[in-house]
Design a protein around this motif. Structure first.
Motif, mmCIF file in Angstrom:
data_model
loop_
_atom_site.group_PDB
_atom_site.id
_atom_site.type_symbol
_atom_site.label_atom_id
_atom_site.label_comp_id
_atom_site.label_asym_id
_atom_site.label_seq_id
_atom_site.Cartn_x
_atom_site.Cartn_y
_atom_site.Cartn_z
ATOM 1 N N VAL A 93 -28.385 -14.376 -22.390
ATOM 2 C CA VAL A 93 -27.267 -13.479 -22.103
ATOM 3 C C VAL A 93 -25.953 -14.166 -22.446
ATOM 4 O O VAL A 93 -25.760 -15.349 -22.151
ATOM 5 N N GLU A 94 -25.068 -13.420 -23.065
ATOM 6 C CA GLU A 94 -23.732 -13.928 -23.393
ATOM 7 C C GLU A 94 -22.701 -13.040 -22.710
ATOM 8 O O GLU A 94 -22.727 -11.819 -22.860
ATOM 9 N N THR A 95 -21.814 -13.653 -21.935
ATOM 10 C CA THR A 95 -20.818 -12.884 -21.195
ATOM 11 C C THR A 95 -19.416 -13.392 -21.506
ATOM 12 O O THR A 95 -19.219 -14.551 -21.877
ATOM 13 N N GLU A 96 -18.443 -12.530 -21.335
ATOM 14 C CA GLU A 96 -17.045 -12.891 -21.569
ATOM 15 C C GLU A 96 -16.521 -13.751 -20.424
ATOM 16 O O GLU A 96 -16.845 -13.529 -19.261
ATOM 17 N N ILE A 97 -15.734 -14.763 -20.788
ATOM 18 C CA ILE A 97 -15.089 -15.597 -19.777
ATOM 19 C C ILE A 97 -13.835 -14.876 -19.308
ATOM 20 O O ILE A 97 -12.927 -14.622 -20.098
ATOM 21 N N LYS A 98 -13.781 -14.552 -18.040
ATOM 22 C CA LYS A 98 -12.664 -13.793 -17.494
ATOM 23 C C LYS A 98 -11.781 -14.705 -16.655
ATOM 24 O O LYS A 98 -12.115 -15.031 -15.511
ATOM 25 N N VAL A 99 -10.685 -15.135 -17.238
ATOM 26 C CA VAL A 99 -9.759 -16.021 -16.537
ATOM 27 C C VAL A 99 -8.801 -15.179 -15.712
ATOM 28 O O VAL A 99 -8.138 -14.277 -16.228
ATOM 29 N N VAL A 100 -8.751 -15.473 -14.417
ATOM 30 C CA VAL A 100 -7.842 -14.756 -13.523
ATOM 31 C C VAL A 100 -6.476 -15.414 -13.596
ATOM 32 O O VAL A 100 -6.307 -16.577 -13.242
ATOM 33 N N LYS A 101 -5.485 -14.685 -14.082
ATOM 34 C CA LYS A 101 -4.123 -15.203 -14.166
ATOM 35 C C LYS A 101 -3.387 -14.886 -12.880
ATOM 36 O O LYS A 101 -3.079 -13.742 -12.588
ATOM 37 N N HIS A 121 -20.661 -27.415 -8.667
ATOM 38 C CA HIS A 121 -21.468 -26.200 -8.579
ATOM 39 C C HIS A 121 -20.716 -24.965 -9.063
ATOM 40 O O HIS A 121 -21.345 -23.949 -9.390
ATOM 41 N N ALA A 122 -19.394 -25.054 -9.133
ATOM 42 C CA ALA A 122 -18.615 -23.906 -9.633
ATOM 43 C C ALA A 122 -18.977 -23.607 -11.078
ATOM 44 O O ALA A 122 -18.981 -22.448 -11.506
ATOM 45 N N GLY A 123 -19.291 -24.664 -11.845
ATOM 46 C CA GLY A 123 -19.643 -24.473 -13.252
ATOM 47 C C GLY A 123 -20.896 -23.647 -13.456
ATOM 48 O O GLY A 123 -21.077 -23.023 -14.509
ATOM 49 N N VAL A 124 -21.783 -23.635 -12.454
ATOM 50 C CA VAL A 124 -23.001 -22.832 -12.537
ATOM 51 C C VAL A 124 -22.651 -21.351 -12.652
ATOM 52 O O VAL A 124 -23.350 -20.571 -13.300
ATOM 53 N N TYR A 125 -21.545 -20.955 -12.039
ATOM 54 C CA TYR A 125 -21.115 -19.554 -12.061
ATOM 55 C C TYR A 125 -20.186 -19.260 -13.236
ATOM 56 O O TYR A 125 -19.766 -18.120 -13.432
ATOM 57 N N GLY A 126 -19.842 -20.288 -13.991
ATOM 58 C CA GLY A 126 -19.006 -20.100 -15.170
ATOM 59 C C GLY A 126 -17.718 -20.890 -15.095
ATOM 60 O O GLY A 126 -17.240 -21.243 -14.003
ATOM 61 N N ILE A 127 -17.140 -21.172 -16.245
ATOM 62 C CA ILE A 127 -15.924 -21.979 -16.295
ATOM 63 C C ILE A 127 -14.752 -21.259 -15.626
ATOM 64 O O ILE A 127 -13.845 -21.897 -15.087
ATOM 65 N N ASP A 128 -14.788 -19.922 -15.618
ATOM 66 C CA ASP A 128 -13.733 -19.169 -14.957
ATOM 67 C C ASP A 128 -13.746 -19.397 -13.442
ATOM 68 O O ASP A 128 -12.701 -19.427 -12.799
ATOM 69 N N THR A 129 -14.938 -19.601 -12.880
ATOM 70 C CA THR A 129 -15.037 -19.909 -11.451
ATOM 71 C C THR A 129 -14.475 -21.295 -11.164
ATOM 72 O O THR A 129 -13.770 -21.503 -10.163
ATOM 73 N N SER A 130 -14.770 -22.264 -12.039
ATOM 74 C CA SER A 130 -14.217 -23.614 -11.876
ATOM 75 C C SER A 130 -12.693 -23.576 -11.900
ATOM 76 O O SER A 130 -12.024 -24.247 -11.107
ATOM 77 N N MET A 131 -12.135 -22.789 -12.822
ATOM 78 C CA MET A 131 -10.683 -22.681 -12.926
ATOM 79 C C MET A 131 -10.083 -22.027 -11.694
ATOM 80 O O MET A 131 -9.015 -22.426 -11.221
ATOM 81 N N ASP A 132 -10.773 -21.050 -11.150
ATOM 82 C CA ASP A 132 -10.300 -20.365 -9.955
ATOM 83 C C ASP A 132 -10.267 -21.333 -8.772
ATOM 84 O O ASP A 132 -9.286 -21.382 -8.002
ATOM 85 N N VAL A 133 -11.326 -22.137 -8.628
ATOM 86 C CA VAL A 133 -11.409 -23.098 -7.524
ATOM 87 C C VAL A 133 -10.308 -24.151 -7.636
ATOM 88 O O VAL A 133 -9.608 -24.455 -6.662
ATOM 89 N N LEU A 134 -10.120 -24.717 -8.825
ATOM 90 C CA LEU A 134 -9.108 -25.755 -9.022
ATOM 91 C C LEU A 134 -7.691 -25.190 -8.934
ATOM 92 O O LEU A 134 -6.776 -25.856 -8.444
ATOM 93 N N GLY A 135 -7.511 -23.973 -9.416
ATOM 94 C CA GLY A 135 -6.202 -23.333 -9.317
ATOM 95 C C GLY A 135 -5.774 -23.155 -7.871
ATOM 96 O O GLY A 135 -4.610 -23.376 -7.520
ATOM 97 N N ASP A 136 -6.732 -22.784 -7.016
ATOM 98 C CA ASP A 136 -6.437 -22.645 -5.588
ATOM 99 C C ASP A 136 -6.182 -24.008 -4.949
ATOM 100 O O ASP A 136 -5.298 -24.147 -4.087
ATOM 101 N N LEU A 137 -6.947 -25.028 -5.359
ATOM 102 C CA LEU A 137 -6.809 -26.359 -4.766
ATOM 103 C C LEU A 137 -5.418 -26.924 -5.015
ATOM 104 O O LEU A 137 -4.791 -27.479 -4.099
ATOM 105 N N TYR A 138 -4.920 -26.789 -6.245
ATOM 106 C CA TYR A 138 -3.635 -27.383 -6.613
ATOM 107 C C TYR A 138 -2.484 -26.373 -6.630
ATOM 108 O O TYR A 138 -1.360 -26.735 -6.975
ATOM 109 N N ASP A 139 -2.809 -25.121 -6.290
ATOM 110 C CA ASP A 139 -1.795 -24.072 -6.229
ATOM 111 C C ASP A 139 -1.029 -23.961 -7.550
ATOM 112 O O ASP A 139 0.203 -23.966 -7.593
#
Length: 504
Positions: free
Chosen positions: A211-219, A299-317
């Motif tokens: 399966v190939e899915t689009e990476i959805k970056v939350v801005k 473990h965020a990477g298991v759900y996709g790079i967009d999840t990793s970015m969301d987690v780190l974005g919240d951590l560092y605001d």
């Protein structure tokens, strides 16, 4: 007469080749206006001057020799044009491929016990199996898979949801379900958990799909560029942050996987400062997909790079609207194409059959990989690995912006294709390259690693206690302070950053 005809033929070919080159250069948008103008003058004016010279010396006794010289110069010009066209083509193709791959891939499989009588998915359906799935994660993808399976059968799948991977696996072991649907990325994460290293040997797949899915970056802030009114760049703000992810796999760079390298690069194009902040893979942080429940960052990477970015974005605001993802395969080959890199180590140690000295080490790709992955030689383990990863990235930045890259340019550009993935557009990357060509300035690269204390805590994704690193909040706040300074144009000093950092 023949020489005259040859001159005009090569003149026409020269002009055509130059126009093609000029068009391709303009298309890439990476060459500053000054150099485009210079290209136009050199490659158009010179042939025109040769043409005028032929007309002026039309009745001169040396016109034959002048015409021969003109033909030779035109041929040389055509050869130069063709070489440059090739280099521009390679550049344009590589940037296009790197920026166009805004997707992530995974293999999702339907598993049964190894000794289960079902040979395929139809056998499982005919036996009215119960299929376990995860509540959180790739639900859209799993739902599509279920729809696809049911569309080719008259039987509806009996689906049971579970909150975590361990709950799902436990249900399988206790025979509460007969089968489960899971991505390979989750299976890889499960194999790293204590007591589950060989679980994959107890099951087998009866159905598999890629399966190939689009990476959805939350801005989090869509007004970033609007607010940066002082920016002299058309596509980028003068300062922005990029998530650099190194995935734990040797497969395609698009593969969903745990992220062992988690670095935020804050880049100020105006001051030419780069701050690299490393976050340990085991950092225990909140996941918005689990409604704030915590898990280790990797473990965020298991759900996709967009999840990793969301987690780190919240951590560092901060806004993390850009990412660069590289896998270990690309990591080694790029360094080899650069002719190796000079990496500074803060200690002497051995890893992967290599010994690294304190101070500067010239490393090839395999050596750099061993250097950046080692953690067992150090008391601070994963934190030391983070420092080494940033040291290698710093060395690669210096190698990519040096004049040495020109000696192996085409092979380096070819190697970049398929080894990097980014959501930056071709225009945005072109703007960075154009700025580098125009200024010819070096980059001041400073690094910092946040820290924490080891403990055992519940993994929201796995549903079991595991080793975690609880953040030292003052190190996170210090990292945020450093990011702000770079955004404000302040030039950081590595020694000062280390001296003023919180001590634990």
């Amino acid at each position: 007469m023949l020489k005259k005809r040859l001159f005009y033929v090569f003149f026409a070919l020269n002009i055509i080749a130059t126009l093609v080159l000029l068009g391709m250069v303009l298309l890439t948008k990476i060459v500053p206006t000054f150099y485009v103008t210079l290209l136009l003058i050199v490659f158009i004016i010179i042939p025109v001057l040769l043409l005028i010279l032929q007309k002026v010396l039309k009745h001169h006794k040396q016109r034959s020799k002048v015409r021969i010289i003109g033909i030779v110069l035109l041929i040389i010009g055509i050869i130069i044009d063709m070489v440059l066209i090739y280099y521009v083509y390679i550049t344009n193709r590589t940037i296009g491929e790197v920026t166009s791959a805004n997707t992530q891939s995974e293999v999702i499989q339907v598993y049964v016990a190894k000794d289960d009588p079902a040979e395929n998915i139809n056998d499982a359906l005919s036996r009215d199996y119960k299929f376990g799935i995860l509540k959180v994660g790739d639900r859209e993808v799993v739902n599509e898979l279920i729809t696809t399976i049911e569309s080719s059968s008259t039987v509806k799948m009996n689906i049971v949801e579970y909150p975590s991977i361990i709950d799902l696996v436990s249900a399988m072991k206790s025979s509460s379900i007969d089968s489960f649907i899971l991505s390979d990325a989750y299976m890889d994460a499960l194999s790293s958990m204590e007591g589950y290293a060989k679980f994959n040997e107890t099951v087998r797949a009866i159905y598999s799909t890629s399966v190939e899915t689009e990476i959805k970056v939350v801005k989090k802030n869509d007004d970033t560029k609007k607010e940066d009114v002082s920016s002299s760049y058309e596509y980028l703000p003068e300062c922005f942050s990029v998530y650099i992810s190194g995935i734990d796999t040797y497969g395609p760079v698009t593969t969903k996987s745990r992220s062992d390298v988690n670095i935020i690069a804050t880049i100020n194009l105006k001051s030419h400062n780069i701050l690299l902040v490393s976050t340990p893979r085991d950092f225990y942080v909140p996941f918005s997909i689990f409604d704030g429940a915590k898990d280790k960052l990797t473990h965020a990477g298991v759900y996709g790079i967009d999840t990793s970015m969301d987690v780190l974005g919240d951590l560092y605001d901060i806004d993390l609207n850009y990412y660069i993802r590289v896998n270990f395969t690309g990591f080694t080959s790029i360094i080899d194409k650069l002719g190796g890199v000079d990496v500074v180590s803060d200690a002497r140690f051995s890893a992967g059959g290599y010994t690294f000295v304190e101070g500067s080490n010239h490393l090839n790709g395999v050596q750099a990989l061993a250097f950046s992955r080692e953690r067992y030689s150090f008391a601070d383990g994963d934190r030391a690995r983070g420092r080494h990863q940033m040291a290698v990235i710093k060395a690669v930045i210096q190698g990519m912006t040096s004049t040495n890259i020109l000696t192996n340019y085409s092979s380096i550009m070819s190697e970049l294709s398929g080894t990097f993935q980014t959501n930056m557009t071709q225009d945005e990357i072109g703007e960075i390259v154009k700025d580098q060509i125009s200024t010819q300035k070096g980059w001041n690269v400073v690094t910092y690693s946040v820290d924490g204390s080891g403990t055992t805590a519940m993994s929201a994704a796995m549903g079991v206690n595991a080793y975690m690193m609880v953040p030292y909040d003052d190190t996170v706040e210090y990292a945020k302070e450093l990011m702000t300074k770079v955004k404000d144009g302040y030039t950081l000093n590595q020694t000062s950053v280390e001296d003023n950092a919180p001590k634990h």
